[in-house]
Design a protein around this motif. Sequence first.
Motif, PDB file in Angstrom:
ATOM      1  N   VAL A   8      59.146  42.075  77.142  1.00 15.74           N
ATOM      2  CA  VAL A   8      58.499  40.798  76.837  1.00 15.74           C
ATOM      3  C   VAL A   8      57.903  40.831  75.433  1.00 15.74           C
ATOM      4  O   VAL A   8      57.965  39.839  74.691  1.00 15.74           O
ATOM      5  N   LEU A   9      57.341  41.969  75.045  1.00 15.51           N
ATOM      6  CA  LEU A   9      56.789  42.094  73.699  1.00 15.51           C
ATOM      7  C   LEU A   9      57.873  41.907  72.650  1.00 15.51           C
ATOM      8  O   LEU A   9      57.657  41.209  71.642  1.00 15.51           O
ATOM      9  N   SER A  10      59.038  42.505  72.850  1.00 12.93           N
ATOM     10  CA  SER A  10      60.119  42.333  71.873  1.00 12.93           C
ATOM     11  C   SER A  10      60.560  40.871  71.798  1.00 12.93           C
ATOM     12  O   SER A  10      60.899  40.366  70.725  1.00 12.93           O
ATOM     13  N   ALA A  11      60.530  40.175  72.954  1.00 13.80           N
ATOM     14  CA  ALA A  11      60.857  38.744  72.962  1.00 13.80           C
ATOM     15  C   ALA A  11      59.822  37.952  72.168  1.00 13.80           C
ATOM     16  O   ALA A  11      60.160  37.067  71.365  1.00 13.80           O
ATOM     17  N   LEU A  12      58.551  38.260  72.373  1.00 13.59           N
ATOM     18  CA  LEU A  12      57.486  37.557  71.653  1.00 13.59           C
ATOM     19  C   LEU A  12      57.573  37.808  70.158  1.00 13.59           C
ATOM     20  O   LEU A  12      57.345  36.900  69.353  1.00 13.59           O
ATOM     21  N   GLU A  13      57.911  39.029  69.769  1.00 11.57           N
ATOM     22  CA  GLU A  13      58.055  39.329  68.341  1.00 11.57           C
ATOM     23  C   GLU A  13      59.133  38.457  67.710  1.00 11.57           C
ATOM     24  O   GLU A  13      58.970  37.948  66.587  1.00 11.57           O
ATOM     25  N   ALA A  14      60.238  38.270  68.430  1.00 14.05           N
ATOM     26  CA  ALA A  14      61.327  37.434  67.906  1.00 14.05           C
ATOM     27  C   ALA A  14      60.891  35.977  67.802  1.00 14.05           C
ATOM     28  O   ALA A  14      61.203  35.285  66.829  1.00 14.05           O
TER      29      ALA A  14
ATOM     30  N   ARG B 135      67.042  28.960  67.690  1.00 13.91           N
ATOM     31  CA  ARG B 135      67.654  29.789  66.643  1.00 13.91           C
ATOM     32  C   ARG B 135      67.465  31.281  66.917  1.00 13.91           C
ATOM     33  O   ARG B 135      68.065  32.116  66.229  1.00 13.91           O
ATOM     34  N   VAL B 136      66.622  31.606  67.897  1.00 17.74           N
ATOM     35  CA  VAL B 136      66.361  33.012  68.215  1.00 17.74           C
ATOM     36  C   VAL B 136      67.483  33.540  69.110  1.00 17.74           C
ATOM     37  O   VAL B 136      67.751  32.987  70.182  1.00 17.74           O
ATOM     38  N   THR B 137      68.133  34.585  68.668  1.00 14.50           N
ATOM     39  CA  THR B 137      69.137  35.266  69.487  1.00 14.50           C
ATOM     40  C   THR B 137      68.563  36.624  69.859  1.00 14.50           C
ATOM     41  O   THR B 137      68.443  37.509  69.011  1.00 14.50           O
ATOM     42  N   HIS B 138      68.178  36.759  71.111  1.00 16.42           N
ATOM     43  CA  HIS B 138      67.492  37.977  71.540  1.00 16.42           C
ATOM     44  C   HIS B 138      67.789  38.219  73.015  1.00 16.42           C
ATOM     45  O   HIS B 138      67.845  37.276  73.814  1.00 16.42           O
ATOM     46  N   ALA B 139      67.953  39.475  73.372  1.00 16.79           N
ATOM     47  CA  ALA B 139      68.335  39.819  74.744  1.00 16.79           C
ATOM     48  C   ALA B 139      67.301  39.391  75.769  1.00 16.79           C
ATOM     49  O   ALA B 139      67.641  39.154  76.934  1.00 16.79           O
ATOM     50  N   HIS B 140      66.028  39.264  75.359  1.00 16.54           N
ATOM     51  CA  HIS B 140      64.968  38.967  76.314  1.00 16.54           C
ATOM     52  C   HIS B 140      64.328  37.599  76.094  1.00 16.54           C
ATOM     53  O   HIS B 140      63.230  37.326  76.588  1.00 16.54           O
ATOM     54  N   VAL B 141      65.018  36.727  75.361  1.00  9.17           N
ATOM     55  CA  VAL B 141      64.591  35.336  75.180  1.00  9.17           C
ATOM     56  C   VAL B 141      65.662  34.441  75.778  1.00  9.17           C
ATOM     57  O   VAL B 141      66.850  34.634  75.517  1.00  9.17           O
ATOM     58  N   ILE B 142      65.260  33.470  76.569  1.00  8.38           N
ATOM     59  CA  ILE B 142      66.208  32.560  77.203  1.00  8.38           C
ATOM     60  C   ILE B 142      67.070  31.886  76.139  1.00  8.38           C
ATOM     61  O   ILE B 142      66.583  31.503  75.077  1.00  8.38           O
ATOM     62  N   ASP B 143      68.358  31.764  76.402  1.00  8.41           N
ATOM     63  CA  ASP B 143      69.266  31.083  75.471  1.00  8.41           C
ATOM     64  C   ASP B 143      69.162  29.573  75.667  1.00  8.41           C
ATOM     65  O   ASP B 143      69.344  29.069  76.783  1.00  8.41           O
ATOM     66  N   ILE B 144      68.863  28.863  74.595  1.00 10.01           N
ATOM     67  CA  ILE B 144      68.812  27.400  74.639  1.00 10.01           C
ATOM     68  C   ILE B 144      70.122  26.869  74.067  1.00 10.01           C
ATOM     69  O   ILE B 144      70.503  27.175  72.933  1.00 10.01           O
TER      70      ILE B 144
END
Length: 402
Positions: A123-129, A70-79
């Motif tokens: 990576v921090l912004s990804a972890l926050e999401a 459900r996370v849509t983020h530029a630095h998180v892998i899209d599942i």
Amino acid sequence: MFESAGGRVVADRYVLADRLGSGGMGTVWRAWDHLLQRTVAVKELHAAGGGYEQQASMRRVLSEARAIARVTHAHVIDIYDLVEFDGGLWIVMELVPGGSLSERVRSSGLLSPVETARVGLEVLSALEAVHAAGALHRDVKPANVLLREDGSSVLTDFGIAALSGHTGLTGTGGVVGSAEYMAPERLRNQPAGPASDLFSLGVTLCFLASGQTPFARGDLTATSFAVAFEPPSVHVRGPLGDVIEQLLDKDPAERPSSAQLTDALQSIADGVPRAVQATLRQPVQPARADRRRTATARADRRRTATAGANRHRTAITGAIAVVVLLAGAGVTAYVAGDDSGSGSPDPTGQTPTGAPAVSRMDAVMPVPGVQGRFWFFSGGEYMVAEVGADPASARRVSGPAP
């Protein structure tokens, strides 16, 4: 080199082509989604155990993977998809062709402080999401950060987060994750939280900037002991080194928050670093006083960490004599080399009957939450012993075992 999957089809949709990599938690394949006509990455998760344990692992995987999906983020892998197929669980995600951060360091060398800070921010912004979605990663390390063609970072490999069951240890005591990147609270089998991922991020930043991790000792038991009890060896100077040391605090409550960390890393990435102690801990002071306070605080933290490690060593040294008494149970007795005098021979020159000669102990670790109980690691074996007020009251609880 890639290994062909022989055209195996998962769920009548995903045609496996090449094996891209494999680890303890799963195997990743390049695959073709013939429904949407695109190339994807498909990860086959390896759930430990069988029966109820495997079902419980699968439920955790599904729950956490859905949260991450459900996370849509530029630095998180899209599942893209979750598929139960052939008795296992498969995660379908975007294919990122640029390789990982660990491969980048091996091929092109260390990152500059500015580059390291930029990656840290991404990576921090990804972890926050991910944390905002109610999930944790639990295995942040350079191998799990991929690079897109434009050089931006993508956090991936979330399978371990669910398979670990929200802990650092399996039910049989095995470590789940990469010990040198793992937060100490996870090694102690204590609750993990967002601060645990930030600790792993600190280790990652240290590797990117120096090529070394702060706790690597050459084997699992020594590395785990270092993570849990010893001060970090951070071979990074300047403001970035200060940030890393803050992240590697043994106490999760003492690590900087995401907002504080963002502020500190952004200042480094912008080329105008501010004093870390002021950024993370207190209001900004005049520069000269700031430097004095920062240096004093860092020295105090090092002394405190060293004293804490020495206290653990002192307690363990008292327990080491127990190993000699218990050696007849079948475990070779070893003496920790760091404790001077602990390896002194018996004045009579004799070895206790039925006990092997004392030479060296690989590692000793207190069992979390159990007063007076220790793990003793020797070569390929370990045992658990309970230490009372005097050596004569010691008893072997379990082991020896491989």
